[in-house]
Design a protein around this motif. Structure first.
Motif, short mmCIF file in Angstrom:
data_model
loop_
_atom_site.label_atom_id
_atom_site.label_comp_id
_atom_site.label_asym_id
_atom_site.label_seq_id
_atom_site.Cartn_x
_atom_site.Cartn_y
_atom_site.Cartn_z
N VAL A 82 -16.62 -59.64 29.79
CA VAL A 82 -15.61 -58.69 29.33
C VAL A 82 -15.56 -58.65 27.80
O VAL A 82 -15.61 -57.58 27.19
N SER A 85 -18.77 -57.05 26.14
CA SER A 85 -18.87 -55.59 26.23
C SER A 85 -17.73 -54.92 25.49
O SER A 85 -17.91 -53.86 24.89
N GLN A 88 -18.59 -54.73 21.79
CA GLN A 88 -19.60 -53.68 21.60
C GLN A 88 -18.96 -52.29 21.65
O GLN A 88 -19.22 -51.43 20.81
N PHE A 89 -18.11 -52.14 22.65
CA PHE A 89 -17.44 -50.84 22.86
C PHE A 89 -16.57 -50.50 21.65
O PHE A 89 -16.65 -49.40 21.09
N MET A 92 -18.48 -49.38 18.65
CA MET A 92 -18.95 -47.99 18.72
C MET A 92 -17.81 -47.01 18.45
O MET A 92 -17.97 -46.03 17.72
N VAL A 93 -16.65 -47.31 19.04
CA VAL A 93 -15.51 -46.42 18.83
C VAL A 93 -15.10 -46.38 17.37
O VAL A 93 -14.86 -45.32 16.79
N MET A 95 -16.93 -46.97 14.78
CA MET A 95 -17.93 -46.29 13.96
C MET A 95 -17.69 -44.79 13.97
O MET A 95 -17.87 -44.11 12.97
N LYS A 96 -17.26 -44.28 15.15
CA LYS A 96 -17.06 -42.84 15.29
C LYS A 96 -15.70 -42.41 14.74
O LYS A 96 -15.59 -41.46 13.97
N MET A 97 -14.66 -43.16 15.14
CA MET A 97 -13.29 -42.71 14.87
C MET A 97 -12.78 -43.16 13.50
O MET A 97 -12.10 -42.42 12.82
#
Lengths: 195, 274
Positions: A82, A85, A88-89, A92-93, A95-97
């Motif tokens: 858990v 991951s 990692q999740f 990614m979020v 980096m975008k937001m």
């Protein structure tokens, strides 16, 4: 949990049972990323972020997946899965937001995916039987304790750069001795555990 | 012990693994951030010293600035023409002419400069300059304690006869020494340039003669000798306008104090100061 209980939980996690100095969890980043106060602060913030989120996620997994199937003995494996991951999740979020937050925490996030302090906080939450709020608060305050410890050590190490220590103590040995002395100092907080 | 006690945990954990795997796979598409592949390519091409000579925090920051078109492809002073050419190829533009630059120390005082006291402290120019304005009588001259030598990552500086000297072959013009010198004596100049005014003193001639055997006294002979009018003497100090200078060396021949010199030559073995 009542307010008093939450307060004593927070105080305990930050000072009395400090993750570094009393439970000896998360020593690797504590020694590795404490050369400069600036990086220590970055690492501390990333740990606060990850440990708070991880506490919440692992509590939910334990409560609604593992416990109903009486698979509590799989906690360690499941929590690692858990947490890894999740980090990692989140990376990614971010980096975008929130690119600015990603810039600040980015390089430290992958470092703490498999940190034992993060796994430790998840397992301790279950052991101590904290509820959801208790778990999140414990995760947050334990990470604050970690941040306090790493910033303290980083500040001392910055000053140690100019110290004239004996040849055999130069570099890592003096850091270990320093953190040992810090741990002894933190033992003094045991007196606070009146609750 | 039934087979279920193995199958159920395996299925649950396998399911969780699958769930997170799919979640990550989906989110890597959903939250995909387009990053220009050229940034990585240029970062690999750059020297990777992260010296900050370009004005950015590191090589990767310069790479993204180049890709964004904020700075020209030749912005890396360390890599010079070779790297600029490679970056130009990646960016698909012409590199243009990249003039090689080197650092130059605008002082040859050293042992020629008179000392007011013997400094025996930390071997650092900044520290020395804090003790009664430095051990030299000259308030402009090179102290020779090697702060610039320390700052140079390419071993291009050394102290010779008490004054810092640049090895033009090793110098990459990153500018670290310029920042390190407490007396601001080092400047970055074109490597093609041969003549320099190696003095920074604005003291009047008579005053300067008293404290240094080699400094500029503002006699104006170089100004008169220059065929292109590139040298002017202002505030008792000659300065060369490199846009007009043709590198003829007339000024160097005219200088009575021999301080306008070919920078490729090392500092003179000096007459010891009194």
């Amino acid at each position: 949990m009542s307010g008093t209980e939450l307060f004593s939980l927070a105080l305990g996690a930050i000072l009395i049972n400090n993750f570094i100095f009393s439970r000896f969890l998360g020593i690797c980043p504590f020694l590795g990323v404490s050369k400069k106060v600036e990086t220590a602060v970055g690492m501390g913030m990333a740990v606060i972020f990850v440990m708070t989120v991880a506490s919440a996620a692992t509590y939910l997994i334990n409560e609604y997946v593992l416990a109903p199937l009486s698979l509590e003995y799989m906690q360690t494996v499941a929590f690692i899965l858990v947490i890894a991951s999740l980090v990692q999740f989140v990376e990614m979020v971010l980096m975008k937001m929130m690119p600015s937050l990603y810039q600040a925490l980015g390089i430290y996030l992958p470092l703490i995916t498999t940190n034992c302090a993060v796994l430790g906080v998840a397992l301790l939450n279950v052991q101590e039987g904290y509820n959801f709020i208790g778990s999140v608060l414990f995760g947050f305050t334990a990470a604050v304790g970690f941040t306090l410890a790493i910033i303290l050590l980083a500040s001392i190490r910055e000053r140690l750069e100019f110290a004239d220590e004996p040849e055999c103590f130069k570099g890592f040995p003096i850091v270990l001795i320093t953190s040992g002395l810090l741990a002894i100092a933190f033992m003094g907080f045991q007196g606070l555990s009146i609750f | 012990m039934s087979i279920d006690s193995v199958l159920i945990p395996a299925a649950v954990l396998g399911g969780m693994g699958l769930f997170f795997g799919v979640l990550l796979a989906v989110s890597s598409k959903v939250f995909h951030v387009d990053q220009d592949p050229r940034i990585a390519e240029i970062t690999d091409t750059l020297p990777g010293a992260n010296c900050g000579g370009c004005g950015y925090a590191g090589c990767s920051n310069l790479a993204s600035a180049i890709v964004e078109g904020k700075v020209p492809v030749s912005s890396c002073p360390v890599g010079g023409a070779a790297v600029a050419q490679k970056i130009a190829a990646i960016m698909g533009v012409e590199a243009g002419d990249v003039a090689k630059m080197v650092a130059h120390v605008n002082c040859r005082g050293g042992l020629n400069a008179h000392r007011k006291y013997e400094y025996a402290g930390l071997s650092d120019c900044m520290a020395a300059s804090k003790v009664a304005g430095g051990p030299l009588d000259c308030t402009y001259g090179c102290l020779g304690y090697g702060s610039c030598v320390q700052a140079c990552r390419y071993g291009a500086l050394h102290i010779e006869n008490g004054v810092a000297v640049v090895d033009a072959k090793k110098c990459v013009a990153c500018g670290q020494c310029v920042a390190a010198c407490p007396r601001h004596l080092i400047s970055i100049v074109s490597a093609k340039q041969d003549v320099f005014v190696s003095c920074s003193s604005h003291l009047r001639g008579a005053e300067l003669r008293r404290i240094c055997n080699i400094g500029c006294i503002g006699c104006m002979l170089c100004q008169k000798a220059c065929p292109t009018g590139a040298i002017t003497v202002t505030d008792n100090l000659a300065s060369i306008d490199y846009d007009k200078c043709i590198n003829c060396g007339a000024c160097a021949n005219a200088c009575p104090r021999k301080l306008i010199v070919n920078a490729r030559e090392s500092a003179p073995a000096s007459k010891p100061a009194q």
